[in-house]
Design an enzyme around this catalytic site. Sequence first.
Site, PDB file in Angstrom:
ATOM      1  CG  HIS A 211      -2.375   0.124   0.890  1.00  0.00           C
ATOM      2  ND1 HIS A 211      -3.063  -0.839   0.195  1.00  0.00           N
ATOM      3  CD2 HIS A 211      -3.275   1.113   1.134  1.00  0.00           C
ATOM      4  CE1 HIS A 211      -4.323  -0.460   0.043  1.00  0.00           C
ATOM      5  NE2 HIS A 211      -4.470   0.726   0.587  1.00  0.00           N
ATOM      6  N   GLY A 216      -5.293   5.695  -3.951  1.00  0.00           N
ATOM      7  CA  GLY A 216      -5.166   5.203  -5.323  1.00  0.00           C
ATOM      8  C   GLY A 216      -4.496   3.852  -5.456  1.00  0.00           C
ATOM      9  CB  ILE A 220      -1.692   2.031  -8.735  1.00  0.00           C
ATOM     10  CG1 ILE A 220      -1.866   3.515  -9.078  1.00  0.00           C
ATOM     11  CG2 ILE A 220      -0.278   1.557  -9.073  1.00  0.00           C
ATOM     12  CD1 ILE A 220      -0.942   4.447  -8.342  1.00  0.00           C
TER      13      ILE A 220
END
Length: 375
Positions: A211, A216, A220
Site C-alpha cells: 500500500h 489510489g 494502481i
Amino acid sequence: MNSPHSAKYIWQQPGWPALRYDLATLAPELGAARRAQGNVLGRAEAIGLEQLASITNAIWVDEVIATAAIEGEALNLDAVRSSVARKLGLGEGGPVARNVDGLVDVMHDAGSAFADRLDADRLCRWHSALFPGGTSGIRRIEVGRYRSFSDPMQIISGRPGKEVIHYEAPPSARVAAEMDAFIDWFNSSATAGEDGLIRAALAHLWFETIHPFEDGNGRIGRAIVDLALAQDLGAATRLYSMSRQLRENRRAYYDALNQAQSGALDVTDWVAWFARQFALACEKSGQIIQAALAKQRFWAQHAGVPLNERQRKAIQKLLDVGDSGFQGGLSAEKYGAITGASKATATRDLTALAEHGLLFVSGQGRSTRYALKKG
C-alpha cells in the site's frame, strides 16, 4: 523480527516477502482459466478486426468505470467513452475531467507499454495522473511519491467511534525498501518462467499489501494486474475485464485480499480465487464476442432484404438487448418510441419485417408482438 505467533499481517511473517503456493493444488484452477482464455482468444480471431475493435473499446470503457467504482467513485460514462476514443485515435470527443483522462492514461500505459520495465518513477507518474489536482476529493494528499506520514496506513470501515481496522500496511519508513524488492521481483519474474496468472495474482497481493501511496493503491494495483496479463499474453489486448469481474464480486474481492494479507506466506487460496475470477472474466468476454458473431450472422443472412433506417435501427436494438430486453415483447408503440415513427408507420414497418422473415408475430390487434426470427 516477529515470530509466526505474534505476526498479525503477512508482511510481519518471518520470510516475507517470499510468497509461496502449491502448484499441484492450483493446477485445476489454472487449467480452467487457461481454457477460458483460449476460448475467448479463439472467438476473437473469428470475429474480424472491425468488430473486434468495437468490442475491445467497449470492454475498456467497462474496465475504466469498474476500477473506479470498486473505490466508490462513479465516473461519467460519456466522459470515459470520449477519453478512451481519443486514446485509441477514434475521435476527439468533448472536454473530459482530468482525473478521467488520467485513469485512462494509466490503464493505456499498463496495457500497451507492457514491454517497458516497471520502476518507481513509472508508478509515481501513474499516481500523479490519478490525482491531477493534488487532492483526493477535497483532501490534499501526497501525490506522485510514496507515502511518508508517520501515522499508520490503515484500511478502516464503520462509524466514528466504532471503526473496524481491516488491515494495517507496513509503516511509511519501510515503503521504499519494500517497493524496491517488489519491483525487482516483478521485472525479473517476467522472464523467469513463472505462470503468468500466478504472477499477476502475486503482484496484486504484494502491491496491495505494501500500500505504498496515500490513496489510489487499488486502481494502481489493478493496473499492475493489466500489465502482468499483457506481459503473459505478449500483446496489448483488452479482451477480458478483470476490474469488472472484481467489481461484481467486490465484497468477496476484499475478503479474499484481507484473508491473504492476514494469513501465512502460503497464498495458494488467494491465487486460486484470482484464477477463478480470471476464468469468469474470460467467459463473460466470450459471451460478448459470441453475441457479436450472432449479430454478424443475422445481418449476413438478411443482407439482401431492403430495409429503411427505422427498420435497421429497431432490428439492431433487438440484437443488442435481445427479445427479453422488451418486457412483453416488441410492439408498434415500442417501435415508435425507438424510431420516432407514427403508429401506422410502425405497423407497416413491422409487418414488412415479418414478411421478409426477420421477425415472427404473436397475438392479434393491440396485443400483437414481434420478436427476432433466429436461425
